[in-house]
Motif scaffolding. Structure first.
Motif, short mmCIF file in Angstrom:
data_model
loop_
_atom_site.label_atom_id
_atom_site.label_comp_id
_atom_site.label_asym_id
_atom_site.label_seq_id
_atom_site.Cartn_x
_atom_site.Cartn_y
_atom_site.Cartn_z
N VAL A 64 0.84 -1.14 -0.07
CA VAL A 64 -0.02 -0.01 0.05
C VAL A 64 0.88 1.30 0.04
O VAL A 64 0.56 2.24 -0.95
CB VAL A 64 -1.11 0.00 1.29
CG1 VAL A 64 -1.60 1.32 1.33
CG2 VAL A 64 -1.92 -1.26 1.05
N GLU A 67 2.13 2.94 -3.04
CA GLU A 67 1.37 3.93 -3.94
C GLU A 67 1.82 5.31 -3.70
O GLU A 67 1.29 6.22 -4.43
CB GLU A 67 -0.10 3.60 -3.60
CG GLU A 67 -0.88 2.10 -3.80
CD GLU A 67 -0.75 1.94 -5.19
OE1 GLU A 67 -1.18 2.60 -5.97
OE2 GLU A 67 -0.08 0.85 -5.77
N THR A 82 -0.28 10.35 -3.90
CA THR A 82 -0.44 8.91 -4.23
C THR A 82 -0.81 8.66 -5.70
O THR A 82 -1.31 9.60 -6.38
CB THR A 82 -1.45 8.18 -3.31
OG1 THR A 82 -2.76 8.42 -3.72
CG2 THR A 82 -1.18 8.39 -1.89
N SER A 86 -5.70 5.93 -4.63
CA SER A 86 -4.95 5.08 -3.64
C SER A 86 -4.84 5.89 -2.48
O SER A 86 -4.23 5.45 -1.28
CB SER A 86 -3.59 4.77 -4.05
OG SER A 86 -3.66 4.07 -5.29
N ASP A 110 -6.22 11.24 -4.80
CA ASP A 110 -4.72 11.01 -4.82
C ASP A 110 -3.72 12.09 -3.90
O ASP A 110 -2.71 12.19 -4.16
CB ASP A 110 -4.26 11.42 -6.19
CG ASP A 110 -4.35 12.95 -6.55
OD1 ASP A 110 -4.96 13.42 -6.13
OD2 ASP A 110 -4.02 13.00 -7.99
#
Length: 134
Positions: A64, A67, A82, A86, A110
């Protein structure tokens, strides 16, 4: 599944149901609907589904965090950029970790804003996240 509150409002209007955005937002919340991101980053509403496991439990934390594209600090605030769609996943992971430095998080498509308890806490948190990215 309908995209955006405006589309829902328009669909209701076509059925002669008049509603304000504020009322619609409350109704969406009371129905248990949550925003989701489609494959192309578009916002949609769907029913909340309890996750089977947390990111920590399935070991996806590192994935994760991959990202993340940029981290900036402004005093006691971190701005984390990101990949599209994400930011909410990254925010959920960081919230899950329950860092004592964090007063709150706010995520868009983002961009994630983390408000730390003070400037030094923001710096520690930024360095910790950068270390996890290496």
């Amino acid at each position: 599944m309908l995209s955006y509150t405006a589309r829902i409002k328009k669909a209701l209007h076509l059925r002669d149901v008049q509603v304000t955005r504020a009322t619609l937002a409350r109704d969406i919340s009371e129905l248990g609907l949550v925003k989701e991101h489609g494959a192309e980053g578009e916002v949609k509403y769907g029913l909340y589904q309890e996750p089977k496991k947390t990111a920590k439990e399935i070991g996806t934390g590192k994935m994760v965090l991959q990202e993340v594209t940029d981290i900036k600090q402004a005093e006691f605030t971190l701005i984390i950029h990101t990949k599209l769609g994400s930011a909410d996943m990254v925010a959920a992971l960081l919230d899950e970790k329950n860092y004592p430095e964090v007063a709150g998080t706010l995520a868009g498509k983002d961009t994630l804003v983390i408000i730390a308890i003070d400037k030094e806490a923001a710096t520690r948190l930024k360095n910790h996240i950068l270390k996890e990215l290496d």
